[in-house]
Design a protein around this motif. Structure first.
Motif, PDB file in Angstrom:
ATOM      1  N   GLU A 193       4.545  16.587 -14.076  1.00  0.00           N
ATOM      2  CA  GLU A 193       5.613  15.584 -14.964  1.00  0.00           C
ATOM      3  C   GLU A 193       6.415  15.390 -14.691  1.00  0.00           C
ATOM      4  N   LYS A 194       7.257  15.003 -13.056  1.00  0.00           N
ATOM      5  CA  LYS A 194       7.544  14.708 -12.110  1.00  0.00           C
ATOM      6  C   LYS A 194       7.371  13.679 -11.727  1.00  0.00           C
ATOM      7  N   GLU A 195       6.302  13.394 -11.239  1.00  0.00           N
ATOM      8  CA  GLU A 195       5.128  13.497 -10.168  1.00  0.00           C
ATOM      9  C   GLU A 195       4.722  11.908 -11.443  1.00  0.00           C
ATOM     10  N   VAL A 210       0.184  -0.816   0.217  1.00  0.00           N
ATOM     11  CA  VAL A 210      -0.460   0.139   0.147  1.00  0.00           C
ATOM     12  C   VAL A 210       1.297   0.888  -0.337  1.00  0.00           C
ATOM     13  N   LEU A 211       0.268   2.133  -0.933  1.00  0.00           N
ATOM     14  CA  LEU A 211       1.476   2.953  -1.407  1.00  0.00           C
ATOM     15  C   LEU A 211       0.200   4.741  -0.917  1.00  0.00           C
ATOM     16  N   SER A 212       0.619   5.612  -0.161  1.00  0.00           N
ATOM     17  CA  SER A 212      -0.085   6.562  -0.225  1.00  0.00           C
ATOM     18  C   SER A 212       0.975   7.490  -0.057  1.00  0.00           C
ATOM     19  N   GLY A 213       0.360   8.775  -0.932  1.00  0.00           N
ATOM     20  CA  GLY A 213       1.591   9.977  -0.627  1.00  0.00           C
ATOM     21  C   GLY A 213       2.173  10.007  -2.046  1.00  0.00           C
ATOM     22  N   PRO A 214       3.636  10.799  -2.830  1.00  0.00           N
ATOM     23  CA  PRO A 214       3.783  11.335  -3.697  1.00  0.00           C
ATOM     24  C   PRO A 214       4.763   9.600  -4.445  1.00  0.00           C
ATOM     25  N   PRO A 215       4.254   9.346  -5.295  1.00  0.00           N
ATOM     26  CA  PRO A 215       3.595  10.109  -6.405  1.00  0.00           C
ATOM     27  C   PRO A 215       2.253   9.728  -6.616  1.00  0.00           C
ATOM     28  N   VAL A 216       1.535   8.761  -5.925  1.00  0.00           N
ATOM     29  CA  VAL A 216       0.240   8.634  -5.865  1.00  0.00           C
ATOM     30  C   VAL A 216      -0.389  10.075  -5.715  1.00  0.00           C
ATOM     31  N   TYR A 276      -0.699  12.420  -7.716  1.00  0.00           N
ATOM     32  CA  TYR A 276       0.310  13.206  -8.054  1.00  0.00           C
ATOM     33  C   TYR A 276      -0.770  14.920  -8.671  1.00  0.00           C
ATOM     34  N   GLU A 277      -1.929  14.607  -9.109  1.00  0.00           N
ATOM     35  CA  GLU A 277      -2.874  15.898  -9.783  1.00  0.00           C
ATOM     36  C   GLU A 277      -2.803  16.497  -9.359  1.00  0.00           C
ATOM     37  N   ASN A 278      -3.930  15.873  -7.814  1.00  0.00           N
ATOM     38  CA  ASN A 278      -4.052  16.471  -6.940  1.00  0.00           C
ATOM     39  C   ASN A 278      -3.505  17.507  -6.053  1.00  0.00           C
ATOM     40  N   HIS A 279      -2.075  16.645  -6.176  1.00  0.00           N
ATOM     41  CA  HIS A 279      -0.689  17.434  -4.662  1.00  0.00           C
ATOM     42  C   HIS A 279       0.211  17.673  -4.915  1.00  0.00           C
ATOM     43  N   TRP A 280       0.500  17.847  -6.524  1.00  0.00           N
ATOM     44  CA  TRP A 280       1.591  17.877  -6.537  1.00  0.00           C
ATOM     45  C   TRP A 280       2.500  19.875  -5.968  1.00  0.00           C
ATOM     46  N   LYS A 281       1.239  20.427  -6.592  1.00  0.00           N
ATOM     47  CA  LYS A 281       1.565  22.332  -6.196  1.00  0.00           C
ATOM     48  C   LYS A 281       2.678  21.824  -4.445  1.00  0.00           C
ATOM     49  N   GLY A 282       1.584  21.214  -3.835  1.00  0.00           N
ATOM     50  CA  GLY A 282       1.647  20.915  -2.580  1.00  0.00           C
ATOM     51  C   GLY A 282       3.105  20.841  -2.065  1.00  0.00           C
ATOM     52  N   TRP A 283       3.383  19.376  -2.879  1.00  0.00           N
ATOM     53  CA  TRP A 283       4.836  18.547  -3.048  1.00  0.00           C
ATOM     54  C   TRP A 283       6.561  19.412  -3.256  1.00  0.00           C
ATOM     55  N   ASP A 284       5.203  20.734  -3.751  1.00  0.00           N
ATOM     56  CA  ASP A 284       6.476  21.762  -4.105  1.00  0.00           C
ATOM     57  C   ASP A 284       7.764  20.591  -4.619  1.00  0.00           C
TER      58      ASP A 284
END
Length: 593
Positions: A310-312, A290-296, A298-306
């Motif tokens: 495309e990278k995520e 089970v994986l949660s967090g980057p990069p799962v 990513y469409e909704n979270h990439w901005k908050g992950w700095d």
């Protein structure tokens, strides 16, 4: 005289002259062998008073002379010998190897008592401890301040409060688990019993799973300021220090039904995917990753992950490609949670090309070998000898606790009959222990360690107590740790000539059965007992069963460490080969406060 053919020959006259001295030597050897058997407790005869010289000649250890142990410096109140930050600069920073186990040489071991921090109190009792602990017991504010918006913990007066928040579960851990159960129905019916949480934070995920019948090994590295594992154990949640780096985790192959990573930021696809391949080794066939967090998501979270979208996206694709090459299937993906399932059989492995990457591991290293064994970027293929090893193939919890698993006869000295006998024996032993330690079965004892177990029988007998048990199998004993996981319990491998991977004051009860009989030739009793004192909480208990001479020496050393000790017969009053030592560590404050 020496004959020409080079062989020795004696005349009958010379033989007669040599016979009396030979009889004398033989008689003396027999006497010392007899005395050694008596004093070492191996013959069941009454003890006699003998000199230290006699004991040395007979093969026994002389009785230890009483001594006093001084306090360590107060700066060592959280001393972890094999993961000591003050020594990190000596080791390689590649893949964070400096945070793995690096134990001090015997000449560098401390022979002092690790003091509690100023203001230390007896920990909050379970189950309240899951939600709160005394601030002075773990006086570190970094998580409280750095993760304040994520509600990992909050300081209120003299306590830390744990509201069950986390980076990837802002609505609380229970809401997060409800969503996970929707994706993995086996979490609800006993199919999933054991879990591994890598990068566990303060172990809120593992703590919440206890109410759902799932037992989690929470894992995080030693850190200068976060003290994640220390918080977890203070709360009464299973955890130990560890990191996925260059050495295998100290767990057997095919152990956990589920492995979990919530924003643990492990670079899963780097170095040939070796980190994910190590999770694969310890994950049971048919098990869930089970994986949660980057990069799962990513469409909704990439901005908050700095980062960039495309990278995520590329990172997720790399993980998906690696898992597909490992024969995993995407089981579910919804919102912030992605689930993959390990293959239940070897059909897919057999269909891979010879040059497929990652390759199948060769047979040069046993997949169960887990003590200072380098990780390799290859797939540890499950043995075809097992038909009931996978998730869904084994009995559901709690039925699997008492049923002899296939692995019970796959190691030296193991058998299904021995497993069943061991299970029954410990039920009776536990009843006797309760007459000697009335705190057993109450909320005064929560964190328990069985330091030298075989099948985890004591832990199985205690399953209805308000405890969890860390089952430890010696790295020099028969490798039975897989059986412990098969029955739905958790544990690890350890060499007791070294320190255990935990903080000081993290266990309420230490049980040690026959360890010194088995390993006194390798391990100095003084340092083993000092390690026990380090990890035992004030007012915590020790139950030791061993040969009488080891019990007596341990009593002398224990009392010099400020333990209150007494010697008792075992549950079998006719058993003269073993004695029981019951000790309680006294609550003391450092003179340096």
């Amino acid at each position: 005289m020496k004959e020409r053919n080079g062989k020795f020959s004696f005349s009958s006259e010379k033989m007669n002259n040599l016979l009396p001295p030979a009889l004398v030597v033989l008689s003396l050897c027999s006497l010392f062998f007899y005395l050694g058997g008596i004093f070492c407790g191996n013959k069941g005869a009454p003890q006699v008073s003998v000199s230290e010289a006699d004991m040395t000649l007979s093969g026994c250890q002389p009785r230890i002379k009483p001594t006093k142990f001084s306090e360590c410096n107060l700066t060592l109140q959280d001393y972890t010998p094999c993961t000591d930050p003050s020594r990190w600069q000596k080791y390689d920073r590649f893949r964070m190897a400096f945070r793995e186990r690096h134990c001090p040489a015997p000449s560098e071991r401390l022979d002092c008592l690790v003091p509690p921090p100023p203001g230390y109190k007896v920990p909050v009792r379970w189950p309240r401890s899951r939600d709160e602990c005394w601030y002075r017991n773990v006086p570190y504010d970094w998580i409280n301040t750095a993760k304040a918006n994520q509600r990992w913990m909050q300081k209120e007066g003299e306590k830390f409060i744990f509201p069950g928040g986390g980076t990837m579960f802002p609505k609380g851990v229970d809401d997060y688990l409800n969503k996970m159960e929707e994706l993995i129905p086996g979490m609800k019916d006993g199919t999933v019993r054991t879990a591994l949480d890598t990068g566990c934070g303060v172990a809120s995920w593992g703590g919440a799973l206890l109410d759902r019948g799932i037992l989690t090994m929470s894992l995080a590295p030693r850190d200068n300021h976060e003290a994640q594992v220390q918080f977890a154990l203070e709360r009464g949640i299973p955890a130990m220090l560890g990191i996925i780096s260059t050495q295998r985790l100290p767990y057997p192959a095919n152990a956990f039904d589920m492995a979990h990573c919530s924003r643990c930021l492990i670079p899963w696809t780097d170095h040939g995917g070796v980190f994910l391949l190590e999770v694969d080794r310890v994950l049971r066939p048919g098990g869930f990753w089970v994986l949660s967090g980057p990069p799962v998501n990513y469409e909704n979270h990439w901005k908050g992950w700095d980062t960039t979208e495309e990278k995520e996206k590329q990172d997720l694709e790399k993980i998906q490609d690696l898992l597909e090459s490992m024969c995993y299937k995407q089981y579910a993906m919804k919102g912030d949670i992605a689930v993959w399932q390990k293959p239940l059989d070897d059909t897919c492995y057999s269909g891979r090309s010879e040059d497929a990457v990652p390759p199948i591991c060769d047979d040069s290293i046993n997949p169960d070998a887990a003590w200072y064994v380098p990780m390799r970027p290859c797939i540890a293929r499950p043995s075809p000898d097992f038909e009931h090893l996978g998730v869904g193939q084994m009995l559901k919890w709690p039925d699997r606790l008492t049923e002899a698993p296939e692995r019970s006869h796959m190691f030296s000295g193991g058998s299904e009959a021995s497993f069943r006998k061991d299970t029954q024996m410990w039920k009776g032993v536990l009843k006797y222990y309760k007459t000697l330690v009335p705190a057993l079965g109450t909320n005064k004892i929560r964190n328990v360690m069985d330091m030298n177990t075989k099948y985890g029988g004591l832990a199985a007998a205690m399953v209805k107590h308000p405890v969890w048990v860390m089952n430890v199998v010696s790295s020099y004993a028969a490798n039975s740790i897989g059986v412990i996981y098969d029955r739905g319990l958790i544990g690890t491998v350890n060499d007791w000539c070294e320190a255990f991977s935990t903080y000081p004051r993290t266990y309420d009860l230490l049980h040690v059965d026959g360890l010194f009989t088995a390993e006194s030739h390798r391990c100095d009793m003084k340092f083993v007992l000092l390690e026990m004192d380090r990890i035992l909480r004030p007012e915590g208990y020790i139950i030791m069963r061993d040969a009488p001479n080891f019990v007596q020496n341990a009593k002398i050393l224990g009392e010099a460490m400020r333990w209150k000790c007494s010697v008792h017969p075992t549950e079998d009053s006719l058993n003269k080969m073993e004695r029981l030592l019951i000790c309680q560590k006294l609550f003391w404050k450092s003179a340096q406060e």
